[in-house]
Design a protein around this motif. Structure first.
Motif, mmCIF file in Angstrom:
data_model
loop_
_atom_site.group_PDB
_atom_site.id
_atom_site.type_symbol
_atom_site.label_atom_id
_atom_site.label_comp_id
_atom_site.label_asym_id
_atom_site.label_seq_id
_atom_site.Cartn_x
_atom_site.Cartn_y
_atom_site.Cartn_z
ATOM 1 N N GLU A 222 -83.162 3.542 44.403
ATOM 2 C CA GLU A 222 -84.579 3.486 44.063
ATOM 3 C C GLU A 222 -85.398 2.849 45.180
ATOM 4 O O GLU A 222 -86.547 3.215 45.409
ATOM 5 N N LEU A 223 -84.795 1.885 45.877
ATOM 6 C CA LEU A 223 -85.472 1.286 47.022
ATOM 7 C C LEU A 223 -85.832 2.373 48.032
ATOM 8 O O LEU A 223 -86.941 2.418 48.573
ATOM 9 N N MET A 224 -84.877 3.262 48.257
ATOM 10 C CA MET A 224 -85.131 4.368 49.188
ATOM 11 C C MET A 224 -86.262 5.247 48.684
ATOM 12 O O MET A 224 -87.153 5.626 49.444
ATOM 13 N N ALA A 225 -86.194 5.585 47.396
ATOM 14 C CA ALA A 225 -87.215 6.481 46.847
ATOM 15 C C ALA A 225 -88.607 5.882 47.025
ATOM 16 O O ALA A 225 -89.547 6.563 47.447
ATOM 17 N N LEU A 226 -88.713 4.581 46.747
ATOM 18 C CA LEU A 226 -90.011 3.920 46.849
ATOM 19 C C LEU A 226 -90.573 3.993 48.251
ATOM 20 O O LEU A 226 -91.710 4.399 48.481
ATOM 21 N N MET B 260 -70.409 -17.681 49.904
ATOM 22 C CA MET B 260 -71.828 -17.436 49.647
ATOM 23 C C MET B 260 -72.300 -16.212 50.423
ATOM 24 O O MET B 260 -72.816 -15.252 49.866
ATOM 25 N N THR B 261 -72.052 -16.240 51.744
ATOM 26 C CA THR B 261 -72.576 -15.138 52.552
ATOM 27 C C THR B 261 -71.662 -13.923 52.498
ATOM 28 O O THR B 261 -72.046 -12.866 52.969
ATOM 29 N N GLU B 262 -70.486 -14.067 51.912
ATOM 30 C CA GLU B 262 -69.548 -12.959 52.066
ATOM 31 C C GLU B 262 -69.985 -11.695 51.327
ATOM 32 O O GLU B 262 -69.574 -10.610 51.668
ATOM 33 N N TRP B 263 -70.834 -11.859 50.314
ATOM 34 C CA TRP B 263 -71.269 -10.657 49.620
ATOM 35 C C TRP B 263 -72.647 -10.188 50.083
ATOM 36 O O TRP B 263 -73.232 -9.285 49.509
ATOM 37 N N THR B 264 -73.166 -10.809 51.116
ATOM 38 C CA THR B 264 -74.482 -10.391 51.597
ATOM 39 C C THR B 264 -74.374 -9.043 52.292
ATOM 40 O O THR B 264 -73.681 -8.907 53.290
ATOM 41 N N SER B 265 -75.061 -8.079 51.762
ATOM 42 C CA SER B 265 -74.986 -6.739 52.330
ATOM 43 C C SER B 265 -75.713 -6.691 53.668
ATOM 44 O O SER B 265 -76.756 -7.319 53.841
ATOM 45 N N PRO B 266 -75.168 -5.958 54.639
ATOM 46 C CA PRO B 266 -75.893 -5.771 55.908
ATOM 47 C C PRO B 266 -77.287 -5.188 55.661
ATOM 48 O O PRO B 266 -78.184 -5.363 56.479
ATOM 49 N N ALA B 267 -77.441 -4.528 54.515
ATOM 50 C CA ALA B 267 -78.747 -3.946 54.192
ATOM 51 C C ALA B 267 -79.839 -5.004 54.177
ATOM 52 O O ALA B 267 -80.996 -4.722 54.486
ATOM 53 N N LEU B 268 -79.441 -6.233 53.811
ATOM 54 C CA LEU B 268 -80.465 -7.271 53.681
ATOM 55 C C LEU B 268 -81.094 -7.614 55.028
ATOM 56 O O LEU B 268 -82.235 -8.050 55.082
ATOM 57 N N ILE B 269 -80.342 -7.416 56.115
ATOM 58 C CA ILE B 269 -80.923 -7.689 57.434
ATOM 59 C C ILE B 269 -82.119 -6.768 57.662
ATOM 60 O O ILE B 269 -83.192 -7.199 58.087
ATOM 61 N N LEU B 270 -81.909 -5.487 57.343
ATOM 62 C CA LEU B 270 -83.007 -4.540 57.539
ATOM 63 C C LEU B 270 -84.164 -4.833 56.601
ATOM 64 O O LEU B 270 -85.325 -4.671 56.959
ATOM 65 N N LEU B 271 -83.807 -5.260 55.389
ATOM 66 C CA LEU B 271 -84.860 -5.573 54.423
ATOM 67 C C LEU B 271 -85.695 -6.750 54.930
ATOM 68 O O LEU B 271 -86.931 -6.737 54.869
ATOM 69 N N ALA B 272 -85.002 -7.758 55.441
ATOM 70 C CA ALA B 272 -85.714 -8.904 56.007
ATOM 71 C C ALA B 272 -86.584 -8.450 57.169
ATOM 72 O O ALA B 272 -87.727 -8.895 57.329
ATOM 73 N N TYR C 205 -86.636 1.457 53.839
ATOM 74 C CA TYR C 205 -85.975 2.726 53.473
ATOM 75 C C TYR C 205 -84.560 2.766 54.068
ATOM 76 O O TYR C 205 -83.579 3.036 53.369
ATOM 77 N N ALA C 206 -84.462 2.423 55.351
ATOM 78 C CA ALA C 206 -83.146 2.388 56.000
ATOM 79 C C ALA C 206 -82.256 1.357 55.323
ATOM 80 O O ALA C 206 -81.047 1.571 55.140
ATOM 81 N N SER C 207 -82.870 0.241 54.937
ATOM 82 C CA SER C 207 -82.104 -0.787 54.251
ATOM 83 C C SER C 207 -81.514 -0.252 52.955
ATOM 84 O O SER C 207 -80.352 -0.516 52.621
ATOM 85 N N GLY C 208 -82.322 0.537 52.229
ATOM 86 C CA GLY C 208 -81.808 1.159 51.012
ATOM 87 C C GLY C 208 -80.613 2.048 51.317
ATOM 88 O O GLY C 208 -79.605 2.024 50.609
ATOM 89 N N ILE D 297 -74.254 5.171 61.310
ATOM 90 C CA ILE D 297 -75.243 6.133 61.775
ATOM 91 C C ILE D 297 -76.628 5.798 61.238
ATOM 92 O O ILE D 297 -77.632 5.981 61.919
ATOM 93 N N PHE D 298 -76.669 5.213 60.021
ATOM 94 C CA PHE D 298 -77.985 4.829 59.502
ATOM 95 C C PHE D 298 -78.608 3.730 60.352
ATOM 96 O O PHE D 298 -79.812 3.733 60.609
ATOM 97 N N SER D 299 -77.798 2.777 60.780
ATOM 98 C CA SER D 299 -78.392 1.708 61.578
ATOM 99 C C SER D 299 -78.758 2.211 62.978
ATOM 100 O O SER D 299 -79.785 1.812 63.534
ATOM 101 N N ILE D 300 -77.922 3.100 63.522
ATOM 102 C CA ILE D 300 -78.287 3.693 64.824
ATOM 103 C C ILE D 300 -79.608 4.450 64.688
ATOM 104 O O ILE D 300 -80.492 4.382 65.538
ATOM 105 N N MET D 301 -79.711 5.138 63.564
ATOM 106 C CA MET D 301 -80.936 5.899 63.306
ATOM 107 C C MET D 301 -82.143 4.966 63.209
ATOM 108 O O MET D 301 -83.218 5.257 63.740
ATOM 109 N N ALA D 302 -81.942 3.841 62.527
ATOM 110 C CA ALA D 302 -83.053 2.894 62.404
ATOM 111 C C ALA D 302 -83.473 2.401 63.781
ATOM 112 O O ALA D 302 -84.663 2.266 64.077
#
Lengths: 85, 493, 561, 118
Positions: free
Chosen positions: C122-126, C1-13, C101-104, C74-79
């Motif tokens: 598109e998430l980033m663009a928004l 279940m969790t194996e496909w959860t992108s690390p991006a979702l942490i930032l989104l949350a 944006y970082a999550s995107g 580097i994106f997460s360090i940047m965030a």
């Protein structure tokens, strides 16, 4: 940075400091070119191994870019309220 | 017993509840009746859809008269989908409507409003469920007459004129439809749609068939507000009470789209008429014109309801575009966009109703700073707006994906590009609204306003969440739409 | 279940949580979530992690590889650093948008297929648009709309390309392509728009400087670099990119030289730096791709650092223009020093991060025997020192005394700047450790004496050129025209004409149809004349007229066909 | 074929076009409704005409009768007439309300009032 403007309250801004900084700067410039006597710069395409090539190339390129920018200025520059209307 | 009579109950229940409302005369009691009737209707429609998915087409004969002589209710996956769409939206709006109707309509008229609401629902469901051509006309007129009342209830006096204009247009449209049906009846001698389709397929081409198709197309186009016959819609939506707008925008035009599907695929699908002329090309051109013209007009509107009304015209253009592409993906896109647009526009107009509750008719300037005073309303509007643009993660993305794939499959790059470029127009008007809501100081009207009551926000947000949920998990909506598209296409082979 | 959860979702949350929490709790979310993401990034194994059904496709939301992890890191360090820099000063929705944006960006890093890539794209663009808007000024609002339009256009083009590839090849996998047909060209163009490639480079310099002092830090990091990553994944070795990259390099320099706004100078230099990376992707060898990835990594750090120092200046003085600034080193020593570290890094001065990454690209050009590319990149390196390395700190912190005596950076901003300054120097001093993170094995030593000497000559004499030609570089209160003139002025004019037309177009069309009908009728029925009923406009009547026209056309059409 | 054979249809079409023309050309809201009513009447003719068979009798099964008129269209049109009546009634009710709100039932004057109001 190596230079600073002429003002008297800050040590970096004193004309004396600035003069000294220029001297140091020019000394370093000369040194970097002279160093090529002792350190071989590997030329990959012939010309870039020449003596002082980096220095000349750097200076001339920058001069050319400044001139180009200056030349383009009249065509591209507009007052900064140009889009405001 | 009840189970076998579900198709009849689907229509009869709201039909019976409507006079009950009038008899009760008390607004709150009428609301309660409406509430129970609509939720029961929604449950019935879901039960029907499940049965259709499970066991295939349901045929229900009234009074035991066998079709084609008796009246038949015939539910296949296409209209089961439409039934669910209409009745579920109809049900979700009712709890929301209590406060909104209370604020916008005089209290002594409430019970009449609810009666009209139920009749409108009856008509729409009837059009969708019946398998009899003349029945289509009768139910269409039931829903239309109720619609005129729903619109005329608006506070603004312009609502009266809008309703009158819609009455003229709607009557002409319905009359055209009945002329078309009459011509078909003369040619085939039957009113049962399935029987009619079967007889048309074996008949040689006659001119009255062409005339019938022309009358039907124009009549239905009027009802679904296909460009350039959309002129009645913006005013009607803009000045109607919020509840009416939300309900009509989500359901009424969708039922008209269903009629277009039913006639152009099921009835004429195998006839020689379709072999000889291409209805698609005309509708395609009109759809593209609708998308662009209406979006452009929407950009310049200051009345937010009017803006979204024009946007509806554009969005209907996407639906008819999918229908006119006439391949599996195009039809799927069109049908799923019926659902997606209903959810998104329903949400938007319900949220605008929340705004209207606080400040009256929502104009662009008055909505400045909405996010500060009504954050949940503003956030919901953003999601709905993004769905209209077709941003990934919202329902709009799903429909546009199918439409573009369909266009590319046909090799029509220009069309794919047009569909996508048109979303930029939508972006302009949506972004204009977002910018006003979020990045301006609150307008004087909003200064004192607070968030809308939960009884309105929760139903609206159910649809807002639907915008996102069905944008991420499209298996149910797109899956059903795909099998509906398949069944329609099979009918033409 | 969790194996496909992108690390991006942490930032989104976290982005959502930022909206829901207040005070210290919010600060904690801002500072902890990126670190948590960083941890999650390093838990992603190589290869496709799982599939999900979406529409009719099996999409792969998470696919790991060293390259993807490098960018995500580097994106997460940047965030984190951006959050540290901004959390006490930015409004909550700017921070929330920045995290989304970082999550995107992180999501794009791990996207295993084109559809996932597009979703996060598109998430980033928004949310980057929202950040531009958070600049709060009317100019920012307008720039935000232009920014949004440009990215939407890019998204539209990308989407056409992706759908074309999906329809024609049936595959949604991310794999190396070449721009050979319409589909792939569309994808390439869509990505290049986000990379600020010509002819639409203008969006970047238009929008970034209008954002808030904190917003521009976030903006500088993600959009263009995810475009670079997408190019590495999809178009390695695409020859077109070499030319595009070189153009961007030169464009950035020339426009930065003409520019007066401090943050706009930095914005142009993003185009310039991304040009290096695009060019490297075009070269396409392992060395070049390493160079592109490494340079992107280093660039995010030093460019953010530069934007931070500029941001502190704007935050403290409220001024953007070089012609209004100057002499700030007196009261802002820390900001000055950090700005200089960033400036030296971007100029690839030896012992800074820029040196160890940019020379990778040059080396790749040498290995492939690309003479012209090599010399142009060398010239550009000199030009970078000229426009960003010296010009930016000189005009902001030194030159004339503007009389401004602002306080130095607040502690959290200072901490963020010091952190990134340290990273710039550590990377430059110990490149071997960093090289191990790169996607391909590195057999390269940055610090050969000859190379160091060559670069010292090149850069120092560029500096000489700057001071010698200083009078020619005097700041003028101007902006520079770019291709954005086309849509800011030309299109606007066209649009307002169109708007005027549209405002009455419908009525006019109806009126003319009615007039036509009226003149026809007038001949038959005299009494209808000029005062006849049809000469007037009846709203309902005109609607019905349309119905009649439609019916007639349908009938005629059907009968004729 | 004699042109008069189709006279019913010609009349129906005349009514249809006349009705539409009135709706288009008349600004008075009541007159528009009259036009609409005429327009709808045409439909009744279109339905009824073909169902009357020359020589046929009322559709009541009786010995010795072979030819019947078709009863179905008549029934349908009864329904349509009811719908038409309801529509006109509602339309007239709206006109009454419009008159209360605007003080006029000329569409151009209403239009002008709305324009001024904006």
């Amino acid at each position: 940075m190596k230079q600073a403007p002429k003002s008297d309250e800050h040590w970096l801004a004193r004309p004396r400091t600035i003069r000294q900084l220029w001297i140091v700067f020019i000394a370093i410039l000369v040194l970097t070119v002279l160093a090529q006597v002792f350190i071989k710069v590997k030329g990959y395409f012939g010309v870039d191994g020449w003596f002082g090539f980096g220095a000349a190339f750097g200076f001339l390129c920058c001069a050319a870019m400044v001139v180009l920018a200056k030349a383009l200025g009249p065509f591209l520059k507009r007052d900064d309220r140009y889009y405001d209307d | 017993m009840i189970e076998s009579n579900l198709p009849a109950l689907q229509v009869v229940l709201p039909l019976v509840a409507a006079p009950l409302c009038v008899l009760l005369r008390r607004g709150s009691l009428a609301w309660l009746v409406t509430w129970s009737a609509t939720w029961a209707t929604a449950a019935i429609s879901i039960a029907i859809l499940l049965r259709v998915l499970d066991a295939g087409t349901i045929s229900y004969t009234f009074g035991g008269w066998e079709p084609p002589w008796g009246i038949e209710y015939r539910v296949d996956i296409v209209n089961a989908f439409v039934l669910v769409l209409v009745s579920v939206i109809g049900a979700i709006i009712v709890p929301y409507a209590r406060r909104s109707v209370g604020a916008e309509i005089r209290s002594e008229q409430h019970y009449l409003f609810w009666a009209a609401y139920l009749l409108c629902l009856t008509g729409l469901l009837g059009v969708a469920i019946t398998g009899d051509a003349f029945n289509v006309f009768v139910f269409l007129e039931i829903s239309s007459l109720a619609t005129y009342i729903l619109i005329a209830c608006g506070q603004d006096r312009r609502a009266l004129v809008a309703s009158y204009q819609y009455l003229i247009m709607g009557t002409i449209g319905a009359t055209f439809i009945v002329i078309g049906i009459g011509l078909l009846y003369l040619m085939t001698g039957t009113l049962n749609l399935a029987d009619m389709a079967q007889r048309l397929s074996t008949m040689p081409l006659h001119r009255p068939q062409l005339a019938a198709l022309a009358f039907l197309t124009v009549g239905i186009s009027l009802k679904l507000a296909l460009f350039p016959l959309h002129l009645w819609l913006p005013n009607a939506y803009a000045y109607a009470p919020s509840v009416s707008t939300a309900f009509l925008s989500a359901t009424a035009t969708k039922v008209a789209v269903y009629l277009l599907l039913r006639f152009s695929y099921s009835v004429f699908g195998q006839s020689h008429v379709i072999e000889n002329i291409s209805v698609e090309a005309v509708i395609l051109a009109l759809s593209v014109a609708a998308i662009f013209t209406a979006s452009l007009v929407a950009i310049f509107q200051d009345d937010v309801k009017r803006m979204f009304a024009y946007s509806s015209v554009a969005q209907i253009g996407y639906i008819t575009l999918g229908i006119s592409l006439a391949n599996q993906n195009g039809l799927t896109g069109g049908i799923v966009h019926m659902f997606n647009h209903a959810v998104a526009k329903g949400a938007i107009f319900m949220l605008l109703g929340c705004v209207a509750l606080q400040i009256g008719q929502p104009l662009m300037a008055q909505m400045a700073g909405l996010a500060k005073r009504m954050p949940m309303t503003a956030a919901g509007l953003v999601v709905g707006g993004l769905s209209l643009i077709g941003v990934p993660g919202t329902v709009g993305f799903i429909s546009k994906w199918y439409l573009v794939v369909a266009a590319i499959e046909k090799g029509w790059w220009w069309l794919a590009a047009l569909v996508l470029i048109s979303s930029m127009l939508a972006a302009i008007y949506v972004w204009r609204l977002i910018e006003v809501c979020y990045f301006r100081e609150p307008s004087p009207e909003l200064e004192a306003a607070g968030e809308a009551p939960l009884s309105m926000l929760i139903p609206a947000w159910v649809l807002v969440i639907g915008c996102i949920y069905f944008g991420l998990d499209a298996t149910m909506t797109a899956g059903t739409a795909a099998s509906a598209a398949q069944s329609l296409l099979e009918a033409t082979r | 279940m969790t194996e496909w959860t992108s690390p991006a979702l942490i930032l989104l949350a976290a982005a959502i949580l930022i909206g829901l929490t207040r005070g210290h709790l919010r600060s904690a979310v801002i500072l902890v979530a990126p670190l948590l993401t960083l941890w999650a990034i390093w838990q992603v194994p190589d290869g496709v992690v799982g599939t999900v059904r979406f529409l009719d496709y099996a999409i792969e939301p998470v696919e790991g590889s060293p390259l993807r992890r490098l960018f995500a890191t580097i994106f997460s360090i940047m965030a984190f650093t951006g959050g540290l820099f901004a959390f006490r000063h930015a409004r909550w929705y700017e921070l929330s948008a920045a995290f989304a944006y970082a999550s995107g960006a992180v999501g794009v890093c791990f996207a295993g297929d084109l559809i996932t890539l597009f979703l996060f794209w598109e998430l980033m663009a928004l949310f980057s648009t929202v950040i531009v808007w958070c600049g709060g000024t009317p100019a920012a609002r307008k720039a935000g709309i232009r920014y949004a339009m440009m990215h939407l256009l890019g998204g539209v083009i990308l989407k056409v390309g992706i759908e074309g590839v999906v329809v024609h090849t049936g595959s949604i996998d991310i794999q190396p392509l070449l721009a050979t047909n319409f589909d792939t060209w569309m994808i390439l163009v869509g990505i290049l728009i986000n990379a600020a490639a010509p002819p639409v480079s203008a969006w970047l310099a238009d929008a970034y400087p209008e954002s808030s002092p904190t917003g521009s830090v976030f903006l500088s990091a993600f959009t263009t670099k995810t475009a670079v990553l997408a190019l590495i994944l999809l178009f390695p070795g695409e020859p077109v990119l070499i030319g595009v990259g070189l153009y961007m390099v030169m464009y950035g320099i020339i426009y930065a030289l003409l520019e007066n706004d401090a943050r706009r100078i930095l914005a142009y230099s993003i185009v310039n730096q991304v040009g290096f990376m695009v060019c490297a992707v075009g070269i396409g060898t392992q060395m070049a791709l390493n160079g592109a990835a490494a340079h992107a990594f280093a660039h995010i750090i030093y460019k953010a650092l530069l934007f931070m120092s500029a941001g502190v200046v704007v935050y403290r003085t409220g001024k953007n223009k070089c012609s209004d600034l100057g002499g700030l080193f007196r009261t802002m020593p820390l900001t000055t020093i950090c700005g200089i570290v960033g400036a030296l890094s971007i100029s690839s001065f030896p012992l800074t991060s820029g040196f160890v990454t940019k020379t990778l690209i040059s080396q790749a050009a040498i290995d492939q025997g690309l003479v012209v590319v090599y010399f142009l990149l060398a010239a550009a390196s000199a030009g970078v020192f000229l426009h960003a390395g010296i010009k930016f700190p000189w005009f902001v912190f030194f030159q004339k005394d503007s009389g401004l005596r602002p306080k130095d950076a607040p502690w959290n901003m200072a901490a963020a700047m010091v952190l990134f300054s340290a990273l710039c120097i550590l990377m430059g001093a110990f490149p071997e450790a960093f090289y191990r993170l790169l996607p391909y094995p590195v057999d390269y030593h940055a610090y050969s004496p000859g190379k160091v000497l060559f670069y010292l000559q090149l850069l120092l004499f560029s500096g000489l050129a700057f001071f010698v030609m200083l009078p020619w570089l005097k700041r003028t209160p101007t902006i520079s025209l770019d291709t954005d003139w086309l849509y800011r002025v030309a299109l606007k004019k066209a649009f307002s004409v169109l708007a005027d037309l549209l405002g009455s177009a419908q009525e006019r069309a109806q009126r003319s149809v009615q007039k036509l009908l009226q003149t026809a009728l007038a001949r038959i029925q005299r009494h209808h004349g000029p005062e006849g009923v049809l000469a007037r406009t009846w709203p309902t009547g005109s609607m019905v007229l349309w119905v009649a026209i439609m019916l007639a056309s349908y009938l005629i059409l059907y009968y004729l066909l | 074929m004699n042109a008069l054979d189709l006279i019913n249809y010609w009349i129906a079409m005349m009514l249809l076009v006349t009705g539409l023309y009135i709706v288009i050309a008349r600004g008075n809201l009541v007159k528009k409704l009259v036009g609409l009513s005429i327009f709808q009447t045409s439909v009744y003719l279109i339905y009824i005409s073909p169902s009357k068979i020359i020589g046929g009798t009322a559709p009541i099964i009786a010995p010795g009768v072979e030819l019947y008129s078709n009863p179905l269209p008549h029934v349908l049109i009864l329904t349509a007439i009811v719908v038409g009546v309801a529509t006109i009634a509602l339309g007239l009710a709206l006109v009454v309300r419009i008159h209360e709100a605007y003080g006029t039932i000329e569409e151009d004057e209403i239009h002008a009032q709305d324009q001024d109001g904006e």
